[in-house]
Design a protein around this motif. Structure first.
Motif, PDB file in Angstrom:
ATOM      1  N   ARG A 122     -10.135   5.749  34.825  1.00 43.40           N
ATOM      2  CA  ARG A 122      -9.631   4.702  35.718  1.00 43.40           C
ATOM      3  C   ARG A 122     -10.076   3.322  35.265  1.00 43.40           C
ATOM      4  NH1 ARG A 122     -11.397   4.217  42.100  1.00 43.40           N
ATOM      5  NH2 ARG A 122     -10.257   2.290  42.568  1.00 43.40           N
ATOM      6  N   PHE A 123     -11.308   3.235  34.751  1.00 42.04           N
ATOM      7  CA  PHE A 123     -11.834   1.941  34.310  1.00 42.04           C
ATOM      8  C   PHE A 123     -11.629   1.707  32.816  1.00 42.04           C
ATOM      9  CE2 PHE A 123     -14.346   2.995  38.120  1.00 42.04           C
ATOM     10  CZ  PHE A 123     -14.091   1.869  38.880  1.00 42.04           C
ATOM     11  N   ALA A 124     -11.639   2.786  32.028  1.00 39.68           N
ATOM     12  CA  ALA A 124     -11.544   2.643  30.578  1.00 39.68           C
ATOM     13  C   ALA A 124     -10.149   2.247  30.125  1.00 39.68           C
ATOM     14  CB  ALA A 124     -11.969   3.937  29.896  1.00 39.68           C
ATOM     15  N   HIS A 125      -9.118   2.834  30.730  1.00 41.68           N
ATOM     16  CA  HIS A 125      -7.757   2.567  30.263  1.00 41.68           C
ATOM     17  C   HIS A 125      -7.362   1.099  30.381  1.00 41.68           C
ATOM     18  CE1 HIS A 125      -6.174   6.996  30.323  1.00 41.68           C
ATOM     19  NE2 HIS A 125      -7.242   6.830  29.587  1.00 41.68           N
ATOM     20  N   PRO A 126      -7.610   0.420  31.532  1.00 42.97           N
ATOM     21  CA  PRO A 126      -7.268  -1.011  31.587  1.00 42.97           C
ATOM     22  C   PRO A 126      -8.018  -1.829  30.547  1.00 42.97           C
ATOM     23  CG  PRO A 126      -7.595  -0.139  33.791  1.00 42.97           C
ATOM     24  CD  PRO A 126      -8.055   0.924  32.844  1.00 42.97           C
ATOM     25  N   ALA A 127      -9.276  -1.455  30.269  1.00 49.85           N
ATOM     26  CA  ALA A 127     -10.053  -2.183  29.268  1.00 49.85           C
ATOM     27  C   ALA A 127      -9.458  -1.992  27.877  1.00 49.85           C
ATOM     28  CB  ALA A 127     -11.508  -1.710  29.295  1.00 49.85           C
ATOM     29  N   ILE A 128      -9.072  -0.758  27.568  1.00 53.34           N
ATOM     30  CA  ILE A 128      -8.452  -0.477  26.264  1.00 53.34           C
ATOM     31  C   ILE A 128      -7.138  -1.243  26.134  1.00 53.34           C
ATOM     32  CG2 ILE A 128      -7.400   1.332  24.838  1.00 53.34           C
ATOM     33  CD1 ILE A 128      -9.404   3.290  26.106  1.00 53.34           C
ATOM     34  N   GLU A 129      -6.363  -1.286  27.221  1.00 51.58           N
ATOM     35  CA  GLU A 129      -5.087  -1.996  27.186  1.00 51.58           C
ATOM     36  C   GLU A 129      -5.286  -3.482  26.909  1.00 51.58           C
ATOM     37  OE1 GLU A 129      -3.300  -0.950  30.892  1.00 51.58           O
ATOM     38  OE2 GLU A 129      -3.008   1.139  30.297  1.00 51.58           O
ATOM     39  N   ARG A 130      -6.314  -4.081  27.539  1.00 51.95           N
ATOM     40  CA  ARG A 130      -6.572  -5.510  27.322  1.00 51.95           C
ATOM     41  C   ARG A 130      -6.976  -5.782  25.881  1.00 51.95           C
ATOM     42  NH1 ARG A 130      -9.050  -5.084  32.401  1.00 51.95           N
ATOM     43  NH2 ARG A 130     -11.113  -4.865  31.428  1.00 51.95           N
ATOM     44  N   VAL A 131      -7.802  -4.922  25.326  1.00 51.50           N
ATOM     45  CA  VAL A 131      -8.296  -5.125  23.968  1.00 51.50           C
ATOM     46  C   VAL A 131      -7.195  -4.932  22.934  1.00 51.50           C
ATOM     47  CG1 VAL A 131      -9.860  -4.198  22.212  1.00 51.50           C
ATOM     48  CG2 VAL A 131     -10.686  -4.562  24.532  1.00 51.50           C
ATOM     49  N   THR A 132      -6.348  -3.941  23.154  1.00 54.07           N
ATOM     50  CA  THR A 132      -5.329  -3.605  22.151  1.00 54.07           C
ATOM     51  C   THR A 132      -4.035  -4.395  22.314  1.00 54.07           C
ATOM     52  OG1 THR A 132      -4.455  -1.780  23.522  1.00 54.07           O
ATOM     53  CG2 THR A 132      -6.227  -1.252  21.953  1.00 54.07           C
ATOM     54  N   ARG A 133      -3.865  -5.062  23.430  1.00 54.20           N
ATOM     55  CA  ARG A 133      -2.584  -5.733  23.702  1.00 54.20           C
ATOM     56  C   ARG A 133      -2.187  -6.763  22.645  1.00 54.20           C
ATOM     57  NH1 ARG A 133      -0.713  -8.820  29.304  1.00 54.20           N
ATOM     58  NH2 ARG A 133       0.931 -10.086  28.336  1.00 54.20           N
ATOM     59  N   PRO A 134      -3.068  -7.662  22.200  1.00 57.10           N
ATOM     60  CA  PRO A 134      -2.632  -8.653  21.194  1.00 57.10           C
ATOM     61  C   PRO A 134      -2.055  -8.021  19.928  1.00 57.10           C
ATOM     62  CG  PRO A 134      -4.729  -9.313  22.151  1.00 57.10           C
ATOM     63  CD  PRO A 134      -4.469  -7.918  22.630  1.00 57.10           C
ATOM     64  N   ALA A 135      -2.676  -6.969  19.447  1.00 59.67           N
ATOM     65  CA  ALA A 135      -2.170  -6.307  18.235  1.00 59.67           C
ATOM     66  C   ALA A 135      -0.833  -5.646  18.514  1.00 59.67           C
ATOM     67  CB  ALA A 135      -3.179  -5.270  17.747  1.00 59.67           C
TER      68      ALA A 135
ATOM     69  N   GLU B 274       1.361  -6.616  20.750  1.00 63.06           N
ATOM     70  CA  GLU B 274       2.351  -7.689  20.883  1.00 63.06           C
ATOM     71  C   GLU B 274       2.815  -8.167  19.509  1.00 63.06           C
ATOM     72  OE1 GLU B 274       1.244  -9.926  25.063  1.00 63.06           O
ATOM     73  OE2 GLU B 274       0.038 -10.390  23.301  1.00 63.06           O
ATOM     74  N   ARG B 275       1.873  -8.280  18.573  1.00 63.24           N
ATOM     75  CA  ARG B 275       2.246  -8.697  17.213  1.00 63.24           C
ATOM     76  C   ARG B 275       3.134  -7.658  16.541  1.00 63.24           C
ATOM     77  NH1 ARG B 275      -3.188 -10.374  17.182  1.00 63.24           N
ATOM     78  NH2 ARG B 275      -3.826  -8.476  16.073  1.00 63.24           N
ATOM     79  N   ARG B 276       2.796  -6.382  16.736  1.00 62.32           N
ATOM     80  CA  ARG B 276       3.627  -5.325  16.141  1.00 62.32           C
ATOM     81  C   ARG B 276       5.034  -5.338  16.718  1.00 62.32           C
ATOM     82  NH1 ARG B 276      -1.213  -1.953  15.970  1.00 62.32           N
ATOM     83  NH2 ARG B 276      -0.675  -1.073  18.014  1.00 62.32           N
ATOM     84  N   PHE B 277       5.136  -5.636  18.033  1.00 61.79           N
ATOM     85  CA  PHE B 277       6.469  -5.730  18.632  1.00 61.79           C
ATOM     86  C   PHE B 277       7.287  -6.818  17.949  1.00 61.79           C
ATOM     87  CE2 PHE B 277       9.234  -8.066  21.579  1.00 61.79           C
ATOM     88  CZ  PHE B 277      10.170  -7.077  21.837  1.00 61.79           C
ATOM     89  N   GLN B 278       6.701  -7.994  17.776  1.00 64.71           N
ATOM     90  CA  GLN B 278       7.420  -9.088  17.146  1.00 64.71           C
ATOM     91  C   GLN B 278       7.828  -8.738  15.717  1.00 64.71           C
ATOM     92  OE1 GLN B 278       8.594 -11.751  18.432  1.00 64.71           O
ATOM     93  NE2 GLN B 278       7.600 -11.796  20.426  1.00 64.71           N
ATOM     94  N   GLN B 279       6.954  -8.066  15.003  1.00 68.82           N
ATOM     95  CA  GLN B 279       7.250  -7.681  13.621  1.00 68.82           C
ATOM     96  C   GLN B 279       8.389  -6.678  13.564  1.00 68.82           C
ATOM     97  OE1 GLN B 279       3.401  -6.250  12.457  1.00 68.82           O
ATOM     98  NE2 GLN B 279       2.546  -8.305  12.156  1.00 68.82           N
ATOM     99  N   GLU B 280       8.324  -5.643  14.403  1.00 66.53           N
ATOM    100  CA  GLU B 280       9.367  -4.622  14.370  1.00 66.53           C
ATOM    101  C   GLU B 280      10.688  -5.148  14.931  1.00 66.53           C
ATOM    102  OE1 GLU B 280       8.618  -0.624  15.384  1.00 66.53           O
ATOM    103  OE2 GLU B 280       6.590  -0.612  14.517  1.00 66.53           O
ATOM    104  N   PHE B 281      10.601  -6.043  15.917  1.00 65.02           N
ATOM    105  CA  PHE B 281      11.823  -6.638  16.449  1.00 65.02           C
ATOM    106  C   PHE B 281      12.515  -7.468  15.372  1.00 65.02           C
ATOM    107  CE2 PHE B 281      14.482  -9.627  18.691  1.00 65.02           C
ATOM    108  CZ  PHE B 281      15.005  -8.885  19.729  1.00 65.02           C
ATOM    109  N   ALA B 282      11.743  -8.270  14.655  1.00 62.21           N
ATOM    110  CA  ALA B 282      12.308  -9.097  13.590  1.00 62.21           C
ATOM    111  C   ALA B 282      12.917  -8.230  12.492  1.00 62.21           C
ATOM    112  CB  ALA B 282      11.229 -10.015  13.011  1.00 62.21           C
TER     113      ALA B 282
END
Length: 224
Positions: free
Chosen positions: A9-22, A24-32
């Motif tokens: 319950r506590f670990a998943h939101p923390a993992i999501e916050r830490v991994t989100r920037p990477a 987001e970058r992968r989304f932009q790369q694959e979208f392009a």
């Protein structure tokens, strides 16, 4: 609640916050890359079940590419050809769903199509009330999936409560088509697995007869 579930319950939101920037970058790369290759197809709420040839996104950390479909998409307006969401829209509230429809409409090119699959509240209610062969198949399918179903009323419980659907909003065709039409879509109901658009055919994985009969699948087209 077990110690493991408390930790998750506590670990998943923390993992999501830490991994989100990477992610987001992968989304932009694959979208392009998808735009360079041709027509862009975006799968929202994909989790770990990627569809080949699609930009497969999610908000949870298990998804490689981050896209929050309830907010404005970080892509040029009119740059997406197809959008797919399989059993996703019922996990967000009605207000959030309206944002999904609005932002998806903006992201789609004229003539683009948004295909959604979600449980059909009306079909499930009829399944329970008629309590015939479809109910028997539904009970059988749920047992195959490891659920200890004993009474037909559990068919209702599964669609209303299962996977925490009570936190979102579940639809019948009248509600879903109305909401999508208000966002600008021209809405058509289609059979699971079938589409007049080749990229949208054969996408659903819940194809047991009981699942097909209680699924609500629609395609919303952005007028050209």
């Amino acid at each position: 609640m077990t110690a493991r579930s408390q930790l998750s319950r506590f670990a998943h939101p923390a993992i999501e916050r830490v991994t989100r920037p990477a992610r987001e970058r992968r989304f932009q790369q694959e979208f392009a890359a998808a735009r360079d290759a041709g027509e862009v197809k975006v799968n929202i709420g994909a989790g770990r079940k990627a569809v080949p040839g699609w930009v497969n996104t999610d908000v949870v950390w298990q998804g490689r590419l981050y896209l929050d479909a309830t907010s404005a998409w970080p892509v040029p307006a009119g740059s997406v050809g197809y959008i797919y969401a399989d059993n996703v829209i019922e996990h967000v509230t009605l207000a959030q769903g309206r944002e999904v429809f609005r932002h998806a409409f903006t992201a789609l090119a004229p003539g683009g199509v948004f295909r959604l699959a979600t449980p059909d509240v009306e079909a499930v209610a009829r399944q329970y009330l008629e309590n015939g062969e479809l109910a028997r198949l539904g009970m059988e399918r749920n047992r195959e999936r490891g659920r200890d179903f004993v009474h037909p009323v559990e068919l209702l419980r599964q669609v209303y409560v299962g996977a925490q659907h009570y936190l979102g909003f579940i639809y019948d065709y009248a509600a879903l088509s109305t909401e999508m039409e208000q966002a600008g879509f021209v809405v058509t109901r289609v059979r699971p697995g079938e589409s007049a658009h080749a990229p949208l055919a054969g996408l659903e994985v819940r194809m047991h007869p009981a699942e097909e009969a209680t699924a609500l699948v629609v395609e919303g087209t952005k007028p050209a």
